[in-house]
Design a protein around this motif. Structure first.
Motif, short mmCIF file in Angstrom:
data_model
loop_
_atom_site.label_atom_id
_atom_site.label_comp_id
_atom_site.label_asym_id
_atom_site.label_seq_id
_atom_site.Cartn_x
_atom_site.Cartn_y
_atom_site.Cartn_z
N VAL A 220 0.83 -1.20 0.00
CA VAL A 220 0.00 0.00 0.00
C VAL A 220 0.87 1.25 0.00
N ILE A 221 1.87 1.27 0.88
CA ILE A 221 2.69 2.47 1.03
C ILE A 221 3.55 2.74 -0.19
N LEU A 222 4.05 1.67 -0.81
CA LEU A 222 4.95 1.85 -1.95
C LEU A 222 4.21 2.07 -3.27
N LYS A 223 2.90 1.95 -3.20
CA LYS A 223 2.11 2.13 -4.42
C LYS A 223 2.39 3.50 -5.04
N ASP A 224 2.49 4.50 -4.18
CA ASP A 224 2.83 5.85 -4.62
C ASP A 224 4.09 5.87 -5.46
N LEU A 225 5.08 5.11 -5.02
CA LEU A 225 6.38 5.15 -5.69
C LEU A 225 6.42 4.25 -6.92
N ALA B 89 16.29 10.74 -7.63
CA ALA B 89 15.23 11.65 -7.20
C ALA B 89 14.19 10.93 -6.35
N LEU B 90 13.98 9.65 -6.65
CA LEU B 90 12.96 8.90 -5.92
C LEU B 90 13.26 8.82 -4.43
N ARG B 91 14.53 8.91 -4.10
CA ARG B 91 14.93 8.79 -2.71
C ARG B 91 14.21 9.77 -1.81
N GLU B 92 14.05 10.96 -2.32
CA GLU B 92 13.41 11.98 -1.51
C GLU B 92 11.99 11.55 -1.13
N ARG B 93 11.28 11.02 -2.12
CA ARG B 93 9.91 10.58 -1.85
C ARG B 93 9.89 9.34 -0.96
N PRO C 37 9.84 4.93 5.80
CA PRO C 37 10.21 4.23 7.04
C PRO C 37 9.36 4.63 8.22
N ARG C 38 9.07 5.90 8.35
CA ARG C 38 8.29 6.33 9.49
C ARG C 38 6.87 5.80 9.43
N ARG C 39 6.33 5.72 8.24
CA ARG C 39 4.97 5.21 8.11
C ARG C 39 4.94 3.73 8.46
N ILE C 40 6.00 3.02 8.06
CA ILE C 40 6.09 1.60 8.40
C ILE C 40 6.22 1.44 9.91
N ALA C 41 7.12 2.21 10.49
CA ALA C 41 7.33 2.12 11.94
C ALA C 41 6.03 2.37 12.68
N ALA C 42 5.29 3.37 12.21
CA ALA C 42 4.01 3.68 12.85
C ALA C 42 3.05 2.49 12.74
N THR D 9 12.46 17.07 8.02
CA THR D 9 12.56 15.77 8.70
C THR D 9 13.62 15.79 9.79
N SER D 10 13.61 14.74 10.61
CA SER D 10 14.54 14.66 11.74
C SER D 10 15.99 14.58 11.29
N PRO D 11 16.92 14.63 12.23
CA PRO D 11 18.36 14.66 11.95
C PRO D 11 18.81 13.81 10.78
N ALA D 12 19.15 12.57 11.05
CA ALA D 12 19.76 11.74 10.00
C ALA D 12 18.72 10.92 9.25
N THR D 13 18.25 11.49 8.16
CA THR D 13 17.16 10.85 7.44
C THR D 13 17.57 9.50 6.87
N SER D 14 18.82 9.40 6.46
CA SER D 14 19.26 8.15 5.84
C SER D 14 19.34 7.02 6.86
N ASP D 15 19.49 7.38 8.15
CA ASP D 15 19.44 6.35 9.18
C ASP D 15 18.07 5.68 9.21
N TRP D 16 17.07 6.46 9.00
CA TRP D 16 15.72 5.90 8.97
C TRP D 16 15.58 4.91 7.83
N LEU D 17 16.13 5.30 6.72
CA LEU D 17 16.06 4.41 5.57
C LEU D 17 16.78 3.10 5.87
N ARG D 18 17.72 3.14 6.81
CA ARG D 18 18.39 1.91 7.18
C ARG D 18 17.59 1.13 8.21
N LEU D 19 17.19 1.81 9.26
CA LEU D 19 16.43 1.17 10.33
C LEU D 19 15.25 0.38 9.79
N ASP D 20 14.52 1.06 8.95
CA ASP D 20 13.34 0.46 8.36
C ASP D 20 13.70 -0.85 7.65
#
Lengths: 161, 161
Positions: free
Chosen positions: A34-39, A109-113, A118-123, B3-14
């Motif tokens: 669901v979340i990655l559908k956007d991407l 560029a996709l990285r930004e989106r 991760p935060r949505r997943i964590a939530a 976004t919070s401090p180290a955004t790329s860390d989130w991309l890793r944690l996730d």
DNA sequence: CACAATTCAATTGCGCACAACTAAATGGCT
DNA sequence: AGCCATTTAGTTGTGCGCAATTGAATTGTG
């Protein structure tokens, strides 16, 4: 036979851990879907992008080592990422066997989106960072043990039909 | 950006938790593949047999509820089990929509040979019973949370291309 | 009773995972 | 240099997982 008391309990226990693991993995899949559908990418494709964002351009081999995947899985997957315009594949000049996977501008560029994913997943998990770390560590232990088992205990019966 | 401090860390944690989960699940797959080779079935087929051994003959629907699988997955899988002679499928007399999955004698007999599987798996993990239970409980919590998330938080953006 | 909505299994189509195999390039060895 | 084992991607075939659709049977409702 010479087995412990309730044999059928064993048949249940066993199912527990691997089935739970499996179920959790598939539940994650649904959330990511669901979340990655956007991407416009799937979860395995997202993993490939994560590795490329973190490590830069890589040959297929290295990508596979990071993800524990072989070319049988990666080749078609990378072809789809290429069709989607996120990645280019170029045979290496210095070693013609190797294929370099490079991010396109769109891929970068996709990285930004992706950074909000991760935060949505964590939530969605409802777990906090420490809980996640602890669980992750446990799972990695498990994976190591299983990997070791495949390469030691089991090959004993490599010889059969 | 905001976004919070180290955004790329989130991309890793996730990646950590879901990737670890995934890796563990696939590692289990490798171990089961080797162990179940004797029985001539795959891990998902083994799960179906476990449910049938535990609950007796069941319609496809019920089987799917136990395993969290739908007919798209089960229909072909059951066809393979039928070809292997472990199972029969018969349309229910009292409800012609429903298909009863019944163990054949061979299917029942296979249980005896399957009973040594759980212990071999447990040995491969290197975890003891309590550790497995704890991990399983944690994973089930996670699955519940993820299931809930799919059905609540996310449908907010059901509407799109 | 008739008709609409629901239920259930099967099918289709897509993507992933993995084993087994192929083909090409490389490196080592004599 | 010539040959052989190894490395690297790609291909083929099988099975799983899931969304979406189909078709038949059942249930609910007027």
């Amino acid at each position: 036979m010479d087995t412990s008391p309730a044999t059928s309990d064993w048949l249940r226990l066993d199912q527990q851990i691997c089935f739970s693991l499996n179920a959790a993995s598939r539940a994650f899949g649904s959330v990511y879907r669901v979340i990655l559908k956007d991407l416009g990418i799937t979860y395995p494709q997202y993993l490939v992008m994560l590795v490329l964002w973190e490590h830069g351009d890589l040959p297929v081999k290295k990508l596979g080592e990071h993800l524990r995947l072989d070319s049988g899985t990666l080749s078609p997957l990378l072809k789809r990422l290429e069709t989607a315009g996120l990645v280019r594949r170029e045979r290496s000049a210095r070693d013609e066997r190797s294929v370099e996977v490079r991010l396109t501008e769109e891929g970068v560029a996709l990285r930004e989106r992706a950074e909000r994913v991760p935060r949505r997943i964590a939530a969605a998990t409802g777990f906090d960072v420490d809980e996640i770390s602890a669980l992750r560590a446990r799972l990695d232990e498990l994976t190591s043990a299983l990997d070791a088992a495949v390469h030691t205990e089991l090959p004993a019966e490599h010889r059969e039909s």
